[in-house]
Design a protein around this motif. Structure first.
Motif, PDB file in Angstrom:
ATOM      1  N   SER B 459      40.116  40.860  43.449  1.00  0.00           N
ATOM      2  CA  SER B 459      38.732  41.322  43.463  1.00  0.00           C
ATOM      3  C   SER B 459      37.858  40.260  44.108  1.00  0.00           C
ATOM      4  O   SER B 459      38.307  39.145  44.392  1.00  0.00           O
ATOM      5  CB  SER B 459      38.252  41.554  42.017  1.00  0.00           C
ATOM      6  OG  SER B 459      37.974  40.308  41.401  1.00  0.00           O
ATOM      7  N   LEU B 461      35.747  38.637  42.624  1.00  0.00           N
ATOM      8  CA  LEU B 461      35.591  37.535  41.664  1.00  0.00           C
ATOM      9  C   LEU B 461      36.872  36.718  41.542  1.00  0.00           C
ATOM     10  O   LEU B 461      36.982  35.865  40.682  1.00  0.00           O
ATOM     11  CB  LEU B 461      35.229  38.088  40.279  1.00  0.00           C
ATOM     12  CG  LEU B 461      33.902  38.833  40.178  1.00  0.00           C
ATOM     13  CD1 LEU B 461      33.630  39.198  38.720  1.00  0.00           C
ATOM     14  CD2 LEU B 461      32.751  38.023  40.735  1.00  0.00           C
ATOM     15  N   GLY B 462      37.847  37.011  42.422  1.00  0.00           N
ATOM     16  CA  GLY B 462      39.109  36.301  42.348  1.00  0.00           C
ATOM     17  C   GLY B 462      40.192  37.178  41.748  1.00  0.00           C
ATOM     18  O   GLY B 462      39.969  38.347  41.441  1.00  0.00           O
ATOM     19  N   PRO B 463      41.389  36.609  41.560  1.00  0.00           N
ATOM     20  CA  PRO B 463      42.482  37.419  41.022  1.00  0.00           C
ATOM     21  C   PRO B 463      42.430  37.512  39.511  1.00  0.00           C
ATOM     22  O   PRO B 463      41.932  36.615  38.838  1.00  0.00           O
ATOM     23  CB  PRO B 463      43.728  36.640  41.474  1.00  0.00           C
ATOM     24  CG  PRO B 463      43.273  35.215  41.559  1.00  0.00           C
ATOM     25  CD  PRO B 463      41.827  35.248  41.940  1.00  0.00           C
ATOM     26  N   LEU B 464      42.939  38.612  38.988  1.00  0.00           N
ATOM     27  CA  LEU B 464      43.111  38.794  37.551  1.00  0.00           C
ATOM     28  C   LEU B 464      44.595  38.858  37.289  1.00  0.00           C
ATOM     29  O   LEU B 464      45.285  39.700  37.861  1.00  0.00           O
ATOM     30  CB  LEU B 464      42.436  40.093  37.093  1.00  0.00           C
ATOM     31  CG  LEU B 464      42.776  40.575  35.678  1.00  0.00           C
ATOM     32  CD1 LEU B 464      42.218  39.624  34.644  1.00  0.00           C
ATOM     33  CD2 LEU B 464      42.239  41.989  35.439  1.00  0.00           C
TER      34      LEU B 464
END
Lengths: 493, 468
Positions: B459, B461-464
């Motif tokens: 995403s 916002l970075g990886p989850l």
């Protein structure tokens, strides 16, 4: 594997669906009660009428079904501010300290960290919410809107509103803690507006909530609040009436103020003592028959909200003499609290000049100075310098930690310097290593107290002398604070 | 110039529980078994990964001062052979141990650790004498007659085949009886009847089917009431289909035959897998998407490690399985962390739809910036799932990945993953709820036909990385 064969008719979706529905009833009731008829096209060669083949075919067919997508979905109002989210290092350290695998909570440390994040306008990363539920539950009111929504979503009847959107038209929809904070902030900037908001909203709440919100008027208290406070004389709850009365008593010129001052004056004995009779001593005149266990409560109630400057003036004493003359610890603490409430910080400092560590411990406690402005709370550290300096090193460390929890503002460097240097430090670390159980969660709190950036490197060098658990957690907290502060300064550059 | 070592053989002898531990550790002094061995700059900690019989290597850590150790293996000995072997490496070949940054799992262990008593020299150690020299000198066991062993193995196999077929006949009888009585009465006797049948299937050496039967009651009761009939139909239908396929396995494609035999309960050892000509091998840079843990009815804990790699612009996925006895599962677990990449050769178990694999070689483990990007949208991913199901009807859940997604909640608050044309799947659990408000998501998860369980997401916002 296919259900089609060269010599059999092609099985259509409709055929299978029809069979499935008509056979449902038979399968539920049981073939012994309602015989199953297996269609020829569903029977493999040599196994005509085989019910199990029917089950296998239908079961496989169902596996290709998909859930029906709803026509409507909730409108999404989550808004992210990527620049204000905690960075990777801080996230990693937070999850290590507060992750779901931790068996015990660190509620005080958690509250302090959330306080710090709020102050620096930094927010938890949403992908860490499931892991950091413990941290988030420590102080829900301090969370940003998205975090709060995620945590409270679907729980109870409370509406999930965005804290970013709190305003005059919807503040009453929030929790009591949030409403209190909203009013405190408004009182600091515009006392009259806050008073009007309070007056418009206080009708239906429980007494405890009304009292909490009314108490916010202690910030910026003035003669303009008199009329509103006097309207509570007929409030249905005694506790609310008392809070209004206490606030009125602080406003010079009101009948309540005069009455309270007169009453306090009458309950004080001023004696002369010492070798040549020059030393003054002020003692409360506790009514005879008062149970020993009730004395402190009587003193605190009798002298609450009396400005010590007014009392000193009435007794004909200078502030310095008045402060030095107070001979009872509870009276001393009560006068100190009164001076702080009245923002008479010079007087408060005079009283605190006589404080020893027992006095300081008696004043330490969460929430005591909540209605005091943050800058004023920072000034209060000066009042405890003597108390911290006149006790053993170990007790001093613990006292500073307790005061930090009370004032919610880090201690100035000079408090830490004296405790972190040379031989006393080694003695303290030995004592800590001996006394503190690795499961004792107060250790990280103590480290938080001393994790002022000025001394963080100093502390890092000495962590190796502590047990491994404390070392690792202490270093993690120090690293976390470094990462958070670095991110906050980078974002303001 | 060789590095001097703070660990000596005498210290190791002092901490080893017995001679057998030293002998077992000696066998692990083969670098091919150690994908990694590192120490911190301060010379305080050692850590590494040792390949055991499982799919993923065991994580091992040692604190040099007191030789306190931690290992993810299920052994109840402390220190285990892996920890002793790591100490042994440090004692005799410290140059093989590189310097590195302390990983998070070692810091976590340190954060919980209490100091143990420092290790004494061997002269003060109580109990029978243990000797590293004796471990080195120990001779291997005498090999058995290979021809005789082969014949014995064939006899056992035939007996098992016969036993399994008998078990499958019992299964069909049981399903037939249930159909006669009706699905409506299943709930009242589900647990007892399934347990009895499962036990008989275990006795018939059909452990794979036994596990599915044993799991049926809990699957049934956790399903919403309106869908329970379909759950029974799917499960029982799949079991009969499996039984029929097993009886006719000679007519099946070899890859599908392998699936059928595995589902019934035949296993392949790691050595057999590596020696198999039917096993596909794929070398690539793999990203660890997620790990999962599940307690099984047979008192084993099953660990799944899900991997993905972008190969020739296609996304390939794999799952590594490790099984650990429940009694010793605490502290155990896969050595690969979600959010890491590694260069590895994976060997896939033969299957019509290869997914389960083992790591043959690995190196260069690093933090991942993101999961590899999927090329397809959700519709295409679901079509791929349908094709997989058609090839292998016994697939229970299958990894899918898709791009351009968003997560929204329905009227009941349940999160759904949707793409731009409103194709959607519901999300299991609550990990999807943190993705609300984000567009152009790339989602990775396992799909069972009804819902998607997230493994990871990319995403803005970075990886989850979804932890269990």
């Amino acid at each position: 594997m296919s259900l089609e064969t060269a010599s059999e008719p092609t099985i259509s979706e409709q055929n299978v669906e029809q069979e499935r529905l008509s056979l449902r009833r038979a399968l539920i009731k049981g073939a012994s009660r309602e015989p199953l008829t297996v269609p020829a096209w569903l029977s493999p060669p040599g196994a005509e009428g085989n019910v199990l083949s029917l089950i296998a075919a239908l079961g496989l067919r169902i596996r290709f079904d998909r859930p029906t997508v709803p026509d409507q979905f909730e409108t999404e109002s989550v808004r992210h501010r990527p620049a204000r989210l905690l960075g990777p290092q801080a996230r990693r350290l937070l999850c290590r300290l507060f992750g779901s695998s931790k068996k015990k909570d660190l509620p005080e440390t958690a509250m302090r960290l959330l306080d710090l994040f709020s102050e620096l306008d930094l927010h938890l990363h949403p992908f860490d919410y499931p892991e950091l539920k413990t941290l988030m539950n420590a102080d829900v009111a301090m969370l940003d809107a998205n975090a709060r929504r995620w945590l409270l979503d679907g729980k109870g009847d409370e509406p999930v509103l965005s804290l970013d959107d709190i305003g005059d038209d919807n503040w009453t929809s929030f929790t009591p803690a949030v409403r209190e904070r909203f009013l405190l902030e408004r009182r600091a900037s515009n006392p009259a507006e806050a008073r009007e908001l309070c007056a418009a909203a206080l009708g239906d709440d429980a007494a405890s909530v009304r009292g909490k919100l009314l108490a916010t008027l202690s910030v910026g208290l003035s003669a303009d609040d008199v009329e509103y406070l006097e309207s509570f004389a007929k409030d249905r709850a005694a506790s609310v009436k008392n809070i209004a009365g206490a606030l009125l008593a602080r406003i010079e010129g009101t009948a309540a103020h005069t009455e309270r001052l007169e009453s306090a004056h009458e309950q004080l004995d001023l004696k002369s003592g010492g070798i040549i009779g020059r030393k003054k001593m002020l003692m409360p005149r506790v009514p005879k028959g008062t149970a020993k266990s009730k004395v402190d409560t009587w003193i605190a109630n009798t002298f609450a909200d009396v400005n010590p400057a007014d009392l000193a003036s009435k007794l004909g004493l200078t502030p310095k003499v008045f402060a030095a003359a107070i001979g009872n610890q509870t009276l001393k603490n009560t006068m100190f609290q009164n001076a702080v409430n009245a923002r008479a910080f010079e007087f408060a400092t005079l009283i605190a000049a006589e404080f020893d560590h027992r006095d300081a411990w008696a004043l330490a406690g969460p929430g005591r100075f909540n209605s005091v402005d943050r800058n004023d709370r920072a000034r209060l550290w000066e009042c405890f310098e003597r108390a911290v300096g006149t006790t053993s090193l170990i007790d001093a460390c613990r006292l500073v930690d307790a005061l930090y929890g009370t004032l919610r503002v880090p201690p100035p460097p000079k408090f830490i310097e004296a405790l972190a240097a040379g031989k006393p430090w080694k003695q303290w670390t030995r004592a800590v290593a001996k006394d503190i159980d690795l499961d004792d969660q107060s250790a990280p709190q103590t480290i938080m107290t001393f994790a002022h950036s000025f001394h963080r490197d100093e502390w890092r060098n000495r962590f190796s002398e502590l047990p491994p658990g404390l070392t690792t957690n202490g270093l993690a907290i120090a690293d976390l604070l470094d990462a958070v502060e670095a991110q906050a300064s980078a974002s303001t550059d | 110039m060789a590095k001097s070592s703070p660990i000596t053989l005498s210290r190791i002898e002092a901490v080893a529980l017995d001679q057998a531990s030293l002998n077992a550790a000696r066998k692990l002094l083969n670098q091919s078994k150690w994908p990694s061995m590192e120490q911190d700059a301060g010379g305080r900690l050692l850590w590494g990964a040792c390949q055991g019989s499982g799919a993923t290597a065991y994580r091992v850590a040692v604190e040099i001062a007191d030789l306190g150790a931690k290992c993810a293996c299920p052994s109840r000995k402390f220190p285990c052979k892996h920890a002793i072997a790591l100490m042994w490496w440090m004692a005799e070949q410290p140059e093989k141990i590189s310097e590195g940054e302390i990983p998070e799992w070692v810091n976590e262990w340190q954060g919980r650790r209490r100091r143990t008593a420092p290790a004494n020299d061997a002269g003060n150690a109580p109990g029978p004498q243990k000797s590293a020299k004796a471990a080195v000198a120990a001779k291997p066991a005498k090999p058995k007659d290979p021809e005789r062993a082969k014949k014995q193995k064939e006899r056992v196999r035939k007996a098992r085949e016969k036993s399994i077929r008998q078990g499958l006949d019992e299964l069909d009888t049981w399903i037939g009886d249930l159909v006669d009585r009706g699905f409506g009465g299943f709930s009242g006797q589900a647990s007892e009847q399934c347990r009895l049948l499962a036990q008989r299937l275990v006795d018939a050496k059909a452990g794979g089917i036994a596990g599915q039967v044993d799991a049926l009651p809990s699957l049934y009761f956790r399903t919403p009431e309106a869908e329970r009939y379909d759950v029974l139909l799917k499960t029982l239908g799949g079991l009969h289909l499996l039984a029929q396929a097993y009886r006719r396995q000679e007519a099946l494609d070899p890859a599908l035959r392998a699936d059928v035999r595995t589902r019934v309960g035949w296993t392949m050892t790691r050595d057999e897998l590596f020696a198999s000509k039917d096993a596909a091998r794929v070398t690539s840079t793999w990203t660890v998407l997620a790990t999962r843990r599940e307690s099984q009815a047979d008192r084993l804990v099953r660990y799944e490690t899900w991997l993905a790699a972008a190969n020739n612009e296609e996304l390939q996925t794999a799952v590594l399985l490790d099984f650990v006895p429940a009694a010793s599962a605490a502290g155990a677990g896969p050595s690969l962390e979600p959010g890491t990449t590694l260069d590895a050769e994976l060997v896939f178990y033969p299957s019509a739809t290869p997914l389960r694999a083992q790591i043959a070689t690995q190196s260069n483990v690093q933090a991942a910036r993101n999961a590899p990007s999927p090329r397809n949208a959700l519709g295409a991913a679901l079509a791929e799932y349908d094709r997989t199901l058609a090839q292998n009807p016994w697939v229970s859940e299958w990894p899918i990945a898709f791009n351009k997604a968003r997560v929204l909640s329905d009227g009941n608050g349940r999160p759904w993953a949707l793409d731009h044309d409103n194709t959607g799947v519901p999300l299991a659990g609550d990990s999807g709820s943190v993705l609300r408000g984000l567009d152009e998501l790339e989602l990775f998860g396992t799909f069972d036909g009804r819902e998607l369980t997230l493994l990871a997401a990319n995403s803005v916002l970075g990886p989850l990385w979804c932890t269990p």
